[in-house]
Design a protein around this motif. Structure first.
Motif, PDB file in Angstrom:
ATOM      1  N   THR A 229       0.813  -1.221   0.000  1.00  0.00           N
ATOM      2  CA  THR A 229       0.000   0.000   0.000  1.00  0.00           C
ATOM      3  C   THR A 229       0.844   1.268   0.000  1.00  0.00           C
ATOM      4  OG1 THR A 229      -0.177  -0.083   2.424  1.00  0.00           O
ATOM      5  CG2 THR A 229      -1.945  -1.125   1.150  1.00  0.00           C
ATOM      6  N   SER A 230       2.157   1.127   0.205  1.00  0.00           N
ATOM      7  CA  SER A 230       3.024   2.313   0.139  1.00  0.00           C
ATOM      8  C   SER A 230       3.194   2.789  -1.299  1.00  0.00           C
ATOM      9  CB  SER A 230       4.397   2.002   0.744  1.00  0.00           C
ATOM     10  OG  SER A 230       5.119   1.078  -0.065  1.00  0.00           O
ATOM     11  N   THR A 233      -1.860   4.928  -5.467  1.00  0.00           N
ATOM     12  CA  THR A 233      -2.653   6.041  -4.970  1.00  0.00           C
ATOM     13  C   THR A 233      -3.590   5.560  -3.873  1.00  0.00           C
ATOM     14  OG1 THR A 233      -4.406   5.693  -6.619  1.00  0.00           O
ATOM     15  CG2 THR A 233      -2.564   7.124  -7.252  1.00  0.00           C
ATOM     16  N   GLU A 234      -4.406   6.450  -3.379  1.00  0.00           N
ATOM     17  CA  GLU A 234      -5.265   6.115  -2.243  1.00  0.00           C
ATOM     18  C   GLU A 234      -6.210   4.959  -2.551  1.00  0.00           C
ATOM     19  OE1 GLU A 234      -8.563   8.230   0.727  1.00  0.00           O
ATOM     20  OE2 GLU A 234      -7.450   9.426  -0.731  1.00  0.00           O
ATOM     21  N   ARG A 235      -6.768   4.938  -3.752  1.00  0.00           N
ATOM     22  CA  ARG A 235      -7.738   3.901  -4.092  1.00  0.00           C
ATOM     23  C   ARG A 235      -7.222   2.911  -5.131  1.00  0.00           C
ATOM     24  NH1 ARG A 235     -13.253   6.705  -5.565  1.00  0.00           N
ATOM     25  NH2 ARG A 235     -13.877   4.510  -5.710  1.00  0.00           N
ATOM     26  N   SER A 236      -6.077   3.179  -5.703  1.00  0.00           N
ATOM     27  CA  SER A 236      -5.444   2.260  -6.654  1.00  0.00           C
ATOM     28  C   SER A 236      -4.056   1.919  -6.121  1.00  0.00           C
ATOM     29  CB  SER A 236      -5.346   2.899  -8.047  1.00  0.00           C
ATOM     30  OG  SER A 236      -6.616   3.176  -8.573  1.00  0.00           O
ATOM     31  N   LYS A 237      -4.006   0.877  -5.305  1.00  0.00           N
ATOM     32  CA  LYS A 237      -2.773   0.540  -4.593  1.00  0.00           C
ATOM     33  C   LYS A 237      -1.838  -0.330  -5.428  1.00  0.00           C
ATOM     34  CE  LYS A 237      -4.303   2.353  -0.652  1.00  0.00           C
ATOM     35  NZ  LYS A 237      -3.715   3.588  -0.112  1.00  0.00           N
ATOM     36  N   ASP A 301      -4.249   5.783 -12.866  1.00  0.00           N
ATOM     37  CA  ASP A 301      -4.908   4.935 -11.887  1.00  0.00           C
ATOM     38  C   ASP A 301      -6.373   4.825 -12.288  1.00  0.00           C
ATOM     39  OD1 ASP A 301      -6.570   7.010 -10.443  1.00  0.00           O
ATOM     40  OD2 ASP A 301      -4.579   7.836 -10.049  1.00  0.00           O
TER      41      ASP A 301
END
Length: 441
Positions: A229-230, A233-237, A301
């Motif tokens: 998850t690092s 993006t926020e919703r496209s990990k 993303d």
């Protein structure tokens, strides 16, 4: 500049990267041994928490898809890997299986253990015989090393893996058509519901995932959710393979976090060929609406590309410069969809045929202004009315290209044919190649 994040492609440049020994030297199958010591529910939860989304085009959350399986009833359930990569411009799964097949095999083993599957299938596009042989060799090596088969690493878990070569039908990339083909029937989409998670292969609960989705699982188990998850993006990990082809100096696979822009990728690819200007490009293969140079900085993303009017799809970035005739490009794609329509539903079977006829008429200089409107009307008759997504995808490049380049379509009518020099857009100098061949002869 966003950095590349080689994970699936980390060993591609290693000597004999496809061998089991090479894969194990780089930590391969460590994730499988770790997973076999975990409760299966914890593996599914880790994949959910990672935010991994289907890398085959739809972008549906992978862990959630696994969670749709009904409770175990003691009867078989299956994992099917969709390796029937056929979308024009899409070329990420084939090099993954060619260069690092064991990352897929390990992903299959971990996923199968997590969902309670004892027999998994990899459905491979039949034309890629070299990949089929390499994948078969990898499965054989995994059996011999105890990574597949009975009582894997003393865990009590059994898994068999079957590699099945398809017969070259694009429609079998659709998950239910793939299942019909795997069962020995003609590959045509099924009516949904029931969905494969409830009634899939042999009418049993089945998970169908893309190669890249399954190949991403070992790194999540091995390195952890926070690591995955690092990136993105926020919703496209996470990371993904971006396939650049066409008019760039260094086409190829670029593994980077989701959210990178095409401008950054083109810079990595050495810029546009011959210093020419970007004209149009596909963000996710030919079945996604076209983008232009105005979208160079759009984050690649799922959400950003969708908000800009297209789809991220398979991240097949086909790049076309100013020498390219958009009508000619769209005509070639439409001919492909016409040929590959399975014929099950009328809108797609008849619609793609007539779209190709109209486009060829425009390209040959026999079109009229009415033909341009007829293209749009025919697309409207197909969109949302075909049995599967093939029909919808076939309309995307047409409607978006008319919207963005209507004056180019009109020029084909006014000038009695294509105003472009097609040889200027060619990726190779065929004239020189023919001259060299004649000299050699």
């Amino acid at each position: 500049m966003t950095d590349l994040t080689p994970v699936l492609s980390a060993t591609w440049d290693a000597e004999q990267s496809w061998k089991l020994g090479t894969y194990e030297e780089h930590g391969g199958y460590g994730a499988l041994k770790k997973a076999l010591g975990m409760p299966p529910a914890d593996i599914i939860q880790a994949v959910k928490d990672s935010g991994l989304r289907g890398r085959g085009g739809a972008g549906f959350p992978t862990g959630m898809k696994w969670g749709f399986l009904p409770p175990d009833d003691g009867k078989p359930r299956y994992l099917v890997v969709n390796a029937d990569e056929s979308e024009p411009g899409t070329c990420k799964d084939i090099p993954t299986m060619l260069s690092a097949p064991h990352v897929l095999v390990e992903g299959v083993a971990i996923t199968s253990f997590a969902i309670g599957c004892n027999h998994a299938f990899i459905y491979l596009r039949g034309e890629v015989v070299h990949v089929y042989r390499r994948l078969m060799q990898a499965v054989r090596e995994a059996y011999e090393a105890g990574h597949l088969g009975k009582d894997i690493h003393g865990s009590g878990y059994d898994l068999d893996v079957t590699v099945h070569a398809g017969a070259g039908a694009y429609i079998c990339g659709e998950e239910t058509a793939l299942l019909d083909s795997l069962e020995g029937r003609r590959g045509q989409p099924r009516l949904k519901p029931p969905f494969p998670a409830v009634e899939g292969l042999y009418a049993r609960p089945t998970v169908v995932n893309n190669v890249e989705s399954i190949a991403s699982v070992p790194s999540i188990v091995d390195k952890g959710v926070d690591w995955f998850t690092s990136m993105g993006t926020e919703r496209s990990k996470g990371m993904g393979l971006f396939s650049l082809s066409g008019h760039v100096n260094k086409p190829g696979q670029y593994e980077a976090p989701l959210g990178i822009s095409l401008r950054e990728l083109i810079d990595m690819a050495g810029g546009m060929r011959g210093g020419k200007e970007l004209k149009f490009w596909t963000p996710g293969g030919s079945s996604t609406p076209l983008f232009t140079a105005e979208h160079l900085d759009t984050p690649l993303d799922y959400e950003s590309v969708g908000a800009a009017g297209s789809m991220l799809g398979t991240r097949a970035l086909q790049i076309f410069d100013e020498t390219t005739c958009v009508v000619r490009a769209v005509t070639r794609w439409t001919e492909f969809y016409k040929h590959e329509s399975c014929g099950k539903c009328t809108p797609c079977r008849e619609g793609t045929f007539w779209l190709a006829q109209i486009l060829e008429r425009l390209e040959d200089g026999h079109g009229t202004d009415a033909d341009i409107q007829q293209l749009l009307d025919t697309c409207d008759s197909i969109l949302g009315r075909s049995f599967c997504a093939l029909g919808d995808g076939a309309t995307s490049c047409i409607t978006s290209s008319v919207k963005l380049f209507r004056e180019e379509y009109e020029a084909h009518v006014q000038q009695g044919g294509c105003p472009f020099d097609h040889s200027a857009a060619a990726l190779f100098d065929y004239a020189s190649a023919e001259t060299a061949e004649e000299a050699h002869a």
